[in-house]
Design a protein around this motif. Structure first.
Motif, PDB file in Angstrom:
ATOM      1  N   TYR A   1     -76.732 -30.892 -48.304  1.00  0.00           N
ATOM      2  CA  TYR A   1     -77.208 -30.247 -46.792  1.00  0.00           C
ATOM      3  C   TYR A   1     -76.941 -31.553 -46.046  1.00  0.00           C
ATOM      4  O   TYR A   1     -77.822 -32.480 -46.148  1.00  0.00           O
ATOM      5  CB  TYR A   1     -78.370 -29.690 -46.884  1.00  0.00           C
ATOM      6  CG  TYR A   1     -78.550 -28.184 -47.631  1.00  0.00           C
ATOM      7  CD1 TYR A   1     -77.434 -27.641 -47.787  1.00  0.00           C
ATOM      8  CD2 TYR A   1     -79.470 -27.672 -47.446  1.00  0.00           C
ATOM      9  CE1 TYR A   1     -77.380 -26.499 -48.558  1.00  0.00           C
ATOM     10  CE2 TYR A   1     -79.842 -26.272 -48.012  1.00  0.00           C
ATOM     11  CZ  TYR A   1     -78.707 -25.849 -48.371  1.00  0.00           C
ATOM     12  OH  TYR A   1     -78.769 -24.412 -48.948  1.00  0.00           O
ATOM     13  N   LEU A   2     -75.907 -31.830 -45.455  1.00  0.00           N
ATOM     14  CA  LEU A   2     -75.663 -33.032 -44.496  1.00  0.00           C
ATOM     15  C   LEU A   2     -76.261 -33.087 -43.225  1.00  0.00           C
ATOM     16  O   LEU A   2     -75.673 -32.939 -42.227  1.00  0.00           O
ATOM     17  CB  LEU A   2     -74.251 -33.067 -44.425  1.00  0.00           C
ATOM     18  CG  LEU A   2     -73.565 -33.110 -45.825  1.00  0.00           C
ATOM     19  CD1 LEU A   2     -71.766 -32.653 -45.556  1.00  0.00           C
ATOM     20  CD2 LEU A   2     -73.575 -34.537 -46.596  1.00  0.00           C
ATOM     21  N   TYR A   3     -77.671 -33.402 -43.331  1.00  0.00           N
ATOM     22  CA  TYR A   3     -78.559 -33.168 -42.049  1.00  0.00           C
ATOM     23  C   TYR A   3     -78.086 -34.549 -41.118  1.00  0.00           C
ATOM     24  O   TYR A   3     -78.213 -34.543 -40.032  1.00  0.00           O
ATOM     25  CB  TYR A   3     -79.828 -33.038 -42.177  1.00  0.00           C
ATOM     26  CG  TYR A   3     -80.225 -34.209 -43.058  1.00  0.00           C
ATOM     27  CD1 TYR A   3     -80.772 -35.398 -42.651  1.00  0.00           C
ATOM     28  CD2 TYR A   3     -80.774 -33.917 -44.469  1.00  0.00           C
ATOM     29  CE1 TYR A   3     -81.519 -36.466 -43.389  1.00  0.00           C
ATOM     30  CE2 TYR A   3     -81.324 -34.936 -45.142  1.00  0.00           C
ATOM     31  CZ  TYR A   3     -81.575 -36.292 -44.836  1.00  0.00           C
ATOM     32  OH  TYR A   3     -82.358 -37.132 -45.646  1.00  0.00           O
ATOM     33  N   GLY A   4     -77.440 -35.563 -41.555  1.00  0.00           N
ATOM     34  CA  GLY A   4     -77.093 -36.562 -40.962  1.00  0.00           C
ATOM     35  C   GLY A   4     -75.483 -36.397 -40.338  1.00  0.00           C
ATOM     36  O   GLY A   4     -75.392 -37.517 -39.288  1.00  0.00           O
ATOM     37  N   TRP A   5     -75.002 -35.425 -40.810  1.00  0.00           N
ATOM     38  CA  TRP A   5     -73.815 -35.217 -39.952  1.00  0.00           C
ATOM     39  C   TRP A   5     -73.754 -34.430 -38.872  1.00  0.00           C
ATOM     40  O   TRP A   5     -73.673 -33.260 -38.767  1.00  0.00           O
ATOM     41  CB  TRP A   5     -72.961 -34.486 -40.591  1.00  0.00           C
ATOM     42  CG  TRP A   5     -72.216 -35.424 -41.914  1.00  0.00           C
ATOM     43  CD1 TRP A   5     -72.810 -36.709 -42.213  1.00  0.00           C
ATOM     44  CD2 TRP A   5     -71.123 -35.131 -42.839  1.00  0.00           C
ATOM     45  NE1 TRP A   5     -72.036 -37.022 -43.592  1.00  0.00           N
ATOM     46  CE2 TRP A   5     -70.924 -36.151 -43.792  1.00  0.00           C
ATOM     47  CE3 TRP A   5     -70.289 -34.050 -42.754  1.00  0.00           C
ATOM     48  CZ2 TRP A   5     -69.912 -36.090 -44.482  1.00  0.00           C
ATOM     49  CZ3 TRP A   5     -69.196 -34.167 -43.829  1.00  0.00           C
ATOM     50  CH2 TRP A   5     -69.094 -35.112 -44.766  1.00  0.00           C
TER      51      TRP A   5
ATOM     52  N   GLU B   1     -70.679 -26.178 -35.027  1.00  0.00           N
ATOM     53  CA  GLU B   1     -69.979 -27.304 -34.564  1.00  0.00           C
ATOM     54  C   GLU B   1     -70.749 -28.793 -35.078  1.00  0.00           C
ATOM     55  O   GLU B   1     -70.269 -29.775 -35.285  1.00  0.00           O
ATOM     56  CB  GLU B   1     -70.010 -27.208 -33.091  1.00  0.00           C
ATOM     57  CG  GLU B   1     -69.165 -26.141 -32.314  1.00  0.00           C
ATOM     58  CD  GLU B   1     -67.667 -26.463 -32.777  1.00  0.00           C
ATOM     59  OE1 GLU B   1     -67.077 -27.528 -32.655  1.00  0.00           O
ATOM     60  OE2 GLU B   1     -66.997 -25.442 -32.985  1.00  0.00           O
ATOM     61  N   ASN B   2     -71.981 -28.645 -35.397  1.00  0.00           N
ATOM     62  CA  ASN B   2     -72.933 -29.729 -35.598  1.00  0.00           C
ATOM     63  C   ASN B   2     -73.654 -29.507 -36.973  1.00  0.00           C
ATOM     64  O   ASN B   2     -74.544 -30.251 -37.284  1.00  0.00           O
ATOM     65  CB  ASN B   2     -74.090 -29.789 -34.694  1.00  0.00           C
ATOM     66  CG  ASN B   2     -74.968 -28.415 -34.483  1.00  0.00           C
ATOM     67  OD1 ASN B   2     -74.631 -27.272 -35.280  1.00  0.00           O
ATOM     68  ND2 ASN B   2     -76.127 -28.650 -34.048  1.00  0.00           N
ATOM     69  N   THR B   3     -72.915 -28.596 -37.851  1.00  0.00           N
ATOM     70  CA  THR B   3     -73.581 -28.335 -39.170  1.00  0.00           C
ATOM     71  C   THR B   3     -72.449 -28.303 -40.228  1.00  0.00           C
ATOM     72  O   THR B   3     -71.462 -27.612 -40.155  1.00  0.00           O
ATOM     73  CB  THR B   3     -74.185 -27.116 -39.125  1.00  0.00           C
ATOM     74  OG1 THR B   3     -75.397 -27.289 -38.114  1.00  0.00           O
ATOM     75  CG2 THR B   3     -75.296 -26.936 -40.430  1.00  0.00           C
TER      76      THR B   3
END
Length: 187
Positions: free
Chosen positions: A95-99, A148-150
């Motif tokens: 889960y790429l929370y930094g992206w 778009e942000n996830t």
């Protein structure tokens, strides 16, 4: 270098001497990811990635119920690894929370890393990426944009005896499909 390390470089903006990239199927000058027509809420990646796949899904994907499971967290992602130690195969969901730009994070760096646009999974755009083309080692990592942000990442390492006979990205696609099924069926 691990997929998590590549993810960290994508966020930090360091190129770190990455090898020359190979282009995707789209315009190589374009750093804009495809639009996401049915975005999921960002909360889909706020939980535990070890819950991204059911026991039945991991058993089907790895061919065993005797799996080693490990959770890891870094500054870019929280991830879960499922390994079939006897076959040498592994699944990782990140889960790429930094992206914070979703797939835009990968598209912005597409000239500094290995990058290949892939067909959508359940209508969501996917990109294979990494430091290098890793198929000869039985590995493939794909990022899936769900808003778009996830984004999340599905990584596959196929069993040693199948390296050179199967495309590991087919396995990564199946992992992404299973994760999306879980995400969209969980209230």
């Amino acid at each position: 270098m691990t997929a998590a390390a590549v993810s960290a470089v994508l966020v930090s903006g360091c190129s770190g001497g990455a090898p020359a990239p190979t282009g995707g199927t789209g315009d190589p000058a374009d750093t804009t990811p495809p639009a996401i027509t049915h975005p999921l809420p960002a909360t889909v990646i706020s939980g535990d990635p070890c819950g991204a796949l059911t026991t039945a899904q991991t058993t089907t994907l790895l061919g065993s119920t005797d799996l080693h499971v490990e959770k890891e967290d870094n500054t870019v992602a929280v991830m879960c690894h499922w390994s079939n130690m006897s076959r040498g195969s592994q699944i990782t969901v990140q889960y790429l929370y930094g992206w914070t730009r979703g797939l835009g994070t990968v598209y912005a760096k597409r000239h500094q890393i290995y990058f290949r646009e892939m067909g959508p999974v359940q209508g969501y755009p996917t990109v294979e990426f990494g430091w290098k083309f890793d198929h000869e080692y039985g590995r493939c990592g794909i990022a899936v944009g769900v808003a778009e942000n996830t984004a999340f990442e599905a990584d596959a390492t196929i069993s040693r005896e199948l390296v050179g006979h199967l495309d590991p990205c087919d396995a990564a696609d199946r992992i992404a499909d299973a994760v999306l099924t879980t995400m969209t069926s969980t209230p």
